[in-house]
Design a protein around this motif. Structure first.
Motif, PDB file in Angstrom:
ATOM      1  N   MET A 672       0.822  -1.206   0.000  1.00  0.00           N
ATOM      2  CA  MET A 672       0.000   0.000   0.000  1.00  0.00           C
ATOM      3  C   MET A 672       0.862   1.264   0.000  1.00  0.00           C
ATOM      4  O   MET A 672       0.632   2.200  -0.773  1.00  0.00           O
ATOM      5  CB  MET A 672      -0.925  -0.018   1.214  1.00  0.00           C
ATOM      6  CG  MET A 672      -1.857   1.184   1.298  1.00  0.00           C
ATOM      7  SD  MET A 672      -1.198   2.520   2.339  1.00  0.00           S
ATOM      8  CE  MET A 672      -1.296   1.758   3.935  1.00  0.00           C
ATOM      9  N   LEU A 673       1.901   1.306   0.846  1.00  0.00           N
ATOM     10  CA  LEU A 673       2.759   2.494   0.914  1.00  0.00           C
ATOM     11  C   LEU A 673       3.596   2.649  -0.365  1.00  0.00           C
ATOM     12  O   LEU A 673       3.875   3.773  -0.803  1.00  0.00           O
ATOM     13  CB  LEU A 673       3.684   2.393   2.126  1.00  0.00           C
ATOM     14  CG  LEU A 673       3.051   2.718   3.470  1.00  0.00           C
ATOM     15  CD1 LEU A 673       4.060   2.541   4.590  1.00  0.00           C
ATOM     16  CD2 LEU A 673       2.493   4.133   3.489  1.00  0.00           C
ATOM     17  N   SER A 674       3.990   1.546  -0.974  1.00  0.00           N
ATOM     18  CA  SER A 674       4.762   1.628  -2.206  1.00  0.00           C
ATOM     19  C   SER A 674       3.959   2.315  -3.307  1.00  0.00           C
ATOM     20  O   SER A 674       4.461   3.198  -4.003  1.00  0.00           O
ATOM     21  CB  SER A 674       5.184   0.225  -2.653  1.00  0.00           C
ATOM     22  OG  SER A 674       5.890   0.280  -3.878  1.00  0.00           O
ATOM     23  N   ARG A 675       2.677   1.936  -3.452  1.00  0.00           N
ATOM     24  CA  ARG A 675       1.832   2.574  -4.455  1.00  0.00           C
ATOM     25  C   ARG A 675       1.518   4.020  -4.073  1.00  0.00           C
ATOM     26  O   ARG A 675       1.475   4.909  -4.921  1.00  0.00           O
ATOM     27  CB  ARG A 675       0.530   1.796  -4.620  1.00  0.00           C
ATOM     28  CG  ARG A 675       0.693   0.464  -5.317  1.00  0.00           C
ATOM     29  CD  ARG A 675      -0.656  -0.196  -5.561  1.00  0.00           C
ATOM     30  NE  ARG A 675      -0.527  -1.436  -6.298  1.00  0.00           N
ATOM     31  CZ  ARG A 675      -0.339  -2.628  -5.755  1.00  0.00           C
ATOM     32  NH1 ARG A 675      -0.236  -2.725  -4.439  1.00  0.00           N
ATOM     33  NH2 ARG A 675      -0.214  -3.707  -6.499  1.00  0.00           N
ATOM     34  N   PHE A 676       1.308   4.261  -2.786  1.00  0.00           N
ATOM     35  CA  PHE A 676       0.907   5.585  -2.320  1.00  0.00           C
ATOM     36  C   PHE A 676       2.022   6.614  -2.491  1.00  0.00           C
ATOM     37  O   PHE A 676       1.772   7.773  -2.854  1.00  0.00           O
ATOM     38  CB  PHE A 676       0.483   5.482  -0.845  1.00  0.00           C
ATOM     39  CG  PHE A 676       0.100   6.797  -0.241  1.00  0.00           C
ATOM     40  CD1 PHE A 676      -1.001   7.501  -0.693  1.00  0.00           C
ATOM     41  CD2 PHE A 676       0.863   7.351   0.778  1.00  0.00           C
ATOM     42  CE1 PHE A 676      -1.346   8.723  -0.134  1.00  0.00           C
ATOM     43  CE2 PHE A 676       0.533   8.571   1.341  1.00  0.00           C
ATOM     44  CZ  PHE A 676      -0.580   9.257   0.879  1.00  0.00           C
ATOM     45  N   LEU A 677       3.273   6.202  -2.251  1.00  0.00           N
ATOM     46  CA  LEU A 677       4.396   7.144  -2.279  1.00  0.00           C
ATOM     47  C   LEU A 677       5.208   7.095  -3.574  1.00  0.00           C
ATOM     48  O   LEU A 677       6.175   7.841  -3.720  1.00  0.00           O
ATOM     49  CB  LEU A 677       5.339   6.845  -1.101  1.00  0.00           C
ATOM     50  CG  LEU A 677       4.719   6.985   0.300  1.00  0.00           C
ATOM     51  CD1 LEU A 677       5.692   6.477   1.356  1.00  0.00           C
ATOM     52  CD2 LEU A 677       4.339   8.434   0.575  1.00  0.00           C
ATOM     53  N   ARG A 678       4.802   6.243  -4.521  1.00  0.00           N
ATOM     54  CA  ARG A 678       5.614   6.031  -5.722  1.00  0.00           C
ATOM     55  C   ARG A 678       5.800   7.302  -6.532  1.00  0.00           C
ATOM     56  O   ARG A 678       6.890   7.608  -7.010  1.00  0.00           O
ATOM     57  CB  ARG A 678       4.965   4.944  -6.584  1.00  0.00           C
ATOM     58  CG  ARG A 678       5.757   4.598  -7.834  1.00  0.00           C
ATOM     59  CD  ARG A 678       5.094   3.452  -8.564  1.00  0.00           C
ATOM     60  NE  ARG A 678       5.045   2.273  -7.706  1.00  0.00           N
ATOM     61  CZ  ARG A 678       4.096   1.348  -7.755  1.00  0.00           C
ATOM     62  NH1 ARG A 678       3.090   1.470  -8.595  1.00  0.00           N
ATOM     63  NH2 ARG A 678       4.135   0.306  -6.942  1.00  0.00           N
ATOM     64  N   PHE A 679       4.734   8.072  -6.695  1.00  0.00           N
ATOM     65  CA  PHE A 679       4.791   9.258  -7.557  1.00  0.00           C
ATOM     66  C   PHE A 679       4.987  10.552  -6.764  1.00  0.00           C
ATOM     67  O   PHE A 679       5.408  11.553  -7.325  1.00  0.00           O
ATOM     68  CB  PHE A 679       3.510   9.351  -8.389  1.00  0.00           C
ATOM     69  CG  PHE A 679       3.266   8.154  -9.252  1.00  0.00           C
ATOM     70  CD1 PHE A 679       4.021   7.935 -10.390  1.00  0.00           C
ATOM     71  CD2 PHE A 679       2.297   7.223  -8.911  1.00  0.00           C
ATOM     72  CE1 PHE A 679       3.810   6.830 -11.178  1.00  0.00           C
ATOM     73  CE2 PHE A 679       2.076   6.109  -9.699  1.00  0.00           C
ATOM     74  CZ  PHE A 679       2.828   5.906 -10.837  1.00  0.00           C
ATOM     75  N   SER A 680       4.694  10.525  -5.483  1.00  0.00           N
ATOM     76  CA  SER A 680       4.825  11.757  -4.695  1.00  0.00           C
ATOM     77  C   SER A 680       6.237  11.949  -4.151  1.00  0.00           C
ATOM     78  O   SER A 680       6.671  13.078  -3.921  1.00  0.00           O
ATOM     79  CB  SER A 680       3.823  11.744  -3.534  1.00  0.00           C
ATOM     80  OG  SER A 680       4.022  10.606  -2.707  1.00  0.00           O
ATOM     81  N   VAL A 681       6.972  10.860  -3.924  1.00  0.00           N
ATOM     82  CA  VAL A 681       8.342  10.948  -3.398  1.00  0.00           C
ATOM     83  C   VAL A 681       9.267  10.273  -4.414  1.00  0.00           C
ATOM     84  O   VAL A 681       9.361   9.051  -4.475  1.00  0.00           O
ATOM     85  CB  VAL A 681       8.464  10.281  -2.017  1.00  0.00           C
ATOM     86  CG1 VAL A 681       9.873  10.490  -1.467  1.00  0.00           C
ATOM     87  CG2 VAL A 681       7.422  10.828  -1.049  1.00  0.00           C
ATOM     88  N   THR A 682       9.948  11.076  -5.215  1.00  0.00           N
ATOM     89  CA  THR A 682      10.793  10.552  -6.280  1.00  0.00           C
ATOM     90  C   THR A 682      12.024   9.846  -5.704  1.00  0.00           C
ATOM     91  O   THR A 682      12.681  10.359  -4.796  1.00  0.00           O
ATOM     92  CB  THR A 682      11.257  11.685  -7.210  1.00  0.00           C
ATOM     93  OG1 THR A 682      10.104  12.388  -7.683  1.00  0.00           O
ATOM     94  CG2 THR A 682      12.046  11.142  -8.381  1.00  0.00           C
ATOM     95  N   GLY A 683      12.308   8.656  -6.243  1.00  0.00           N
ATOM     96  CA  GLY A 683      13.518   7.927  -5.863  1.00  0.00           C
ATOM     97  C   GLY A 683      13.403   7.167  -4.560  1.00  0.00           C
ATOM     98  O   GLY A 683      14.410   6.636  -4.070  1.00  0.00           O
ATOM     99  N   LEU A 684      12.211   7.080  -3.962  1.00  0.00           N
ATOM    100  CA  LEU A 684      12.039   6.380  -2.686  1.00  0.00           C
ATOM    101  C   LEU A 684      11.844   4.887  -2.921  1.00  0.00           C
ATOM    102  O   LEU A 684      11.063   4.480  -3.779  1.00  0.00           O
ATOM    103  CB  LEU A 684      10.843   6.951  -1.935  1.00  0.00           C
ATOM    104  CG  LEU A 684      10.534   6.283  -0.585  1.00  0.00           C
ATOM    105  CD1 LEU A 684      11.615   6.602   0.435  1.00  0.00           C
ATOM    106  CD2 LEU A 684       9.158   6.721  -0.068  1.00  0.00           C
ATOM    107  N   ASN A 685      12.554   4.070  -2.140  1.00  0.00           N
ATOM    108  CA  ASN A 685      12.376   2.621  -2.159  1.00  0.00           C
ATOM    109  C   ASN A 685      11.685   2.197  -0.873  1.00  0.00           C
ATOM    110  O   ASN A 685      12.105   2.612   0.223  1.00  0.00           O
ATOM    111  CB  ASN A 685      13.723   1.905  -2.261  1.00  0.00           C
ATOM    112  CG  ASN A 685      14.444   2.205  -3.561  1.00  0.00           C
ATOM    113  OD1 ASN A 685      14.140   1.632  -4.591  1.00  0.00           O
ATOM    114  ND2 ASN A 685      15.399   3.133  -3.512  1.00  0.00           N
ATOM    115  N   VAL A 686      10.648   1.388  -0.991  1.00  0.00           N
ATOM    116  CA  VAL A 686       9.907   0.917   0.179  1.00  0.00           C
ATOM    117  C   VAL A 686      10.191  -0.569   0.348  1.00  0.00           C
ATOM    118  O   VAL A 686       9.857  -1.383  -0.527  1.00  0.00           O
ATOM    119  CB  VAL A 686       8.398   1.167   0.023  1.00  0.00           C
ATOM    120  CG1 VAL A 686       7.661   0.719   1.289  1.00  0.00           C
ATOM    121  CG2 VAL A 686       8.119   2.639  -0.268  1.00  0.00           C
ATOM    122  N   LEU A 687      10.832  -0.910   1.496  1.00  0.00           N
ATOM    123  CA  LEU A 687      11.168  -2.298   1.798  1.00  0.00           C
ATOM    124  C   LEU A 687      10.390  -2.750   3.027  1.00  0.00           C
ATOM    125  O   LEU A 687       9.993  -1.937   3.876  1.00  0.00           O
ATOM    126  CB  LEU A 687      12.666  -2.459   2.063  1.00  0.00           C
ATOM    127  CG  LEU A 687      13.648  -2.103   0.931  1.00  0.00           C
ATOM    128  CD1 LEU A 687      15.074  -2.320   1.414  1.00  0.00           C
ATOM    129  CD2 LEU A 687      13.364  -2.927  -0.308  1.00  0.00           C
TER     130      LEU A 687
END
Length: 706
Positions: A672-687
């Motif tokens: 859920m967080l990966s999809r939510f932050l994918r376009f709003s925070v550039t270059g962020l990796n969610v592990l």
């Protein structure tokens, strides 16, 4: 190594590639080694036969491109003839005093039979042949070749744009467009080669004159000085042999010059030369009828050769009558009716094509990835003009295919007159994704973030990464690099832009066909694994979705075996795409972490405070209880905005410290967080926590709360 070289040499011999080297060696041998007169007779006869064959092929060829090897044949025949001239000159000068057959029967026959044994007549005949060959045929054919080559090369861009326009309009399909492009390229190559080949013929004619003069002068000197022959006797012997030698060489040369003239003056048609002459010169009886009348009047004048003129008048009159009767039997009364009938046939064909029922072949599929260019950028994709973009794009496709693990589709390139002259557009599934404007005659100086001064040029943004840049002249390259700029050419700019687009949308470029091919390759190495995975318990559509999810999160799928093993374990328990994707990510955890951090053991990460993480877990659980999946979880708008801002600030601080921006969360909320932050925070990796290998140490650099 020696055995490998011998094997390779044997393969070359089996393929027949030894013909050209042997021919060159034979030519060199003819120029340097003495040859018996019998062999000279054979080679002179072969030279005449070769010229006759080439002439007849040029007559019966329907289109010039059907005899595309003609320029090479012309060069080969010219080299052979010159080598024979050298060989025969050696024999004439060494053995000419022995008699007329000293240089072979062929030269003797041309010296005695063709010119009657009179060297004066021979000189006149030779001079006439040279004038015909050099002044008339060769000069005219050379001029036509030059003009044809120039016009053909100038018309190439227009013809290619016309082909693309027909392709875009649906008049032709991809295969027909490819064939027409190849024909345009072959036509340009052919006429360019003919322009150069005509110079061979011209040079050969000049060489014939010089060789004749040298042979006569040298023969007189040798005959009078070495063999004590009188001037008249030496002149008779060596002049006859030299003229015979020259005629033996000039007759094939004239035949080849005529063949070259026929080839370059031909117009593309579905008929050979004979049929073209019959249909175009003798298609109407009026011309023959009027010619018969004029010849008859001339033949009736006293003192004129009545038999010749009246005989030809009768032949022309009979031919006109026969053509008239033939046309009447076909219902054609005159030339205007013939033209009208042709127009009616064309109109009928056009109507038939208009009312022809449409079929599925008229529906053209969209290109997975496409590139449209303005007309000023055509040189970038035209290899004939030194364009390097096609090679760069092929390199991009190869690199991405190796990195991501599946074959990237071809980039279909076409010109688009609706674009600005210097603009290009990248399309995905027929829809424009991005476009930019470049300058093909300049280079792009990109500011990587720290430069020592400002470069003069056309300021812009780098199309691929949005960095500040400027288009500069090629002679400013060294200056720009000294100041810290990264300088690339226009082809590299477009290729890099396409690389970024294909990388960003790689999940959309992965289709069912590509997934099926991955399974086929895996089945060769692990047949049981594929058998126990697809289609039961995991349908191909689910596997496709999981692989798309991995690519969308910048996870390569080249380790398809590990992915398949993880899915084979989880698929019998759950068909949820998020759960399957999470299982695949855990199996690829070492690769994912290494891609982000490299080989380091310490992993600086951003985490969520326990209260916020618990709140998000509850939202995910509610979505699952209502029949949805984790990505359907709903976050209160205020909390969502604050979460985005806080994570973005923490990610920026993380990057300023030289560390990658990584958010570490529990496995339940990671999708859920990966999809939510994918376009709003550039270059962020969610592990997730279970994606961190056991040999890595976590260091928390920031914690985000409500």
């Amino acid at each position: 190594m020696a055995s490998g070289a011998l094997t390779q040499a044997g393969g070359i011999l089996k393929r027949g590639s030894w013909g050209a080297p042997i021919f060159l060696l034979v030519v060199m041998a003819m120029m340097t080694l003495p040859m018996p007169s019998v062999l000279l007779d054979v080679l002179f006869t072969f030279n005449i036969a070769l010229a006759l064959v080439v002439l007849l092929v040029s007559v019966y060829t329907m289109r010039p491109l059907e005899f595309a090897i003609f320029p090479t044949i012309l060069l080969v025949a010219t080299l052979l003839r010159l080598a024979l001239n050298v060989a025969s000159t050696r024999v004439v000068l060494l053995r000419g005093h022995e008699g007329g057959d000293a240089a072979g029967k062929v030269i003797q026959s041309f010296g005695e039979v063709v010119i009657g044994g009179n060297y004066t007549v021979g000189l006149v005949v030779f001079a006439i042949l040279m004038i015909i060959n050099f002044v008339v045929v060769t000069k005219g054919a050379g001029r036509i070749s030059e003009v044809s080559a120039r016009f053909t090369l100038d018309a190439m861009p227009g013809k290619q744009m016309s082909i693309d326009a027909d392709l875009n309009a649906g008049v032709i399909n991809q295969d027909e467009a490819k064939i027409r492009r190849e024909e345009v390229t072959q036509e340009a190559d052919f006429y360019g080669s003919m322009d150069g080949a005509s110079k061979f013929v011209r040079g050969d004619a000049v060489a014939g004159i010089l060789i004749l003069i040298i042979n006569i002068v040298g023969g007189l000197g040798i005959g009078m000085a070495q063999y004590n022959l009188g001037f008249s006797e030496a002149l008779k012997v060596y002049a006859l042999l030299t003229i015979g030698d020259g005629l033996v060489a000039q007759i094939p040369s004239l035949l080849l010059s005529t063949a070259a003239a026929i080839i370059v003056t031909r117009v593309n048609s579905s008929q050979d030369l004979g049929n073209q002459v019959m249909s175009q010169m003798f298609g109407s009886p009026q011309a023959l009828g009027i010619s018969a009348l004029i010849l008859g009047i001339m033949g009736a004048i006293p003192g004129m050769p009545h038999f010749a003129f009246l005989g030809l008048a009768s032949i022309c009159g009979g031919g006109a009558y026969w053509i008239h009767k033939k046309r009447e039997s076909k219902g054609i009364s005159n030339k205007d009716d013939q033209v009208k009938e042709k127009q009616m046939e064309e109109l009928a064909q056009q109507r038939e094509s208009e009312f022809k029922e449409l079929g599925w072949e008229d529906v053209q599929p969209v290109d997975a990835i496409g590139l449209e260019v303005g007309y000023r950028l055509i040189p970038l994709v035209d290899k004939q003009q030194g364009g390097q973009l096609l090679g760069r794009i092929k390199g991009v496709r190869k690199k991405l295919s190796q990195e991501l693990g599946f074959l990237m589709p071809s980039v279909h390139i076409r010109d688009n007159l609706d674009l600005l002259p210097n603009a290009y557009r990248i399309t995905l599934m027929g829809v424009a994704i991005d476009e930019a404007e470049i300058h093909a005659d300049r280079e792009l100086a990109i500011n990587p973030g720290q430069v020592f001064g400002k470069i003069n040029g056309i300021e812009c943004k780098d199309p691929a990464f949005g960095l500040d840049a400027a288009w500069i002249e090629a002679n400013q390259r060294d200056q720009a690099q000294t100041m810290g700029y990264t300088v690339v050419d226009a082809s590299t700019v477009v290729a890099t832009h396409i690389n970024q687009v294909m990388l960003k949308h790689s999940h959309e470029l992965l289709g069912f066909e590509e997934v099926q091919k991955l399974l086929e390759n895996l089945q060769k190495a692990s047949p049981k694994l594929v058998e126990n995975l697809v289609p039961n318990p995991l349908p191909l559509s689910k596997l496709h979705k999981v692989l798309q999810n991995l690519l969308q999160e910048s996870v390569p799928i080249r380790d398809i075996r590990t992915i398949a093993e993880a899915l084979a374990e989880v698929a019998p328990k759950s068909q949820d795409a998020d759960a399957l994707t999470s299982a695949a990510r855990v199996s690829l955890s070492r690769m994912i972490v290494q891609t982000i951090y490299g080989v380091g053991h310490e992993l600086p990460v951003i985490t969520l405070q326990p209260e916020l993480e618990q709140l998000l877990l509850q939202a995910v659980q509610q979505a699952l209880n209502s029949g949805g999946n984790a990505s359907d979880a709903v976050i209160e708008p205020g909390l969502a905005e604050k979460l985005q801002r806080s994570v973005s600030d923490a990610a920026q601080k993380q990057e300023l410290q030289g560390n990658p921006a990584v958010l570490l969360v529990s496995a339940g909320i990671r999708p859920m967080l990966s999809r939510f932050l994918r376009f709003s925070v550039t270059g962020l990796n969610v592990l997730s926590y279970n994606e961190v290998p056991d040999n890595k140490q976590i260091t928390i650099t920031a914690s985000v709360g409500q």
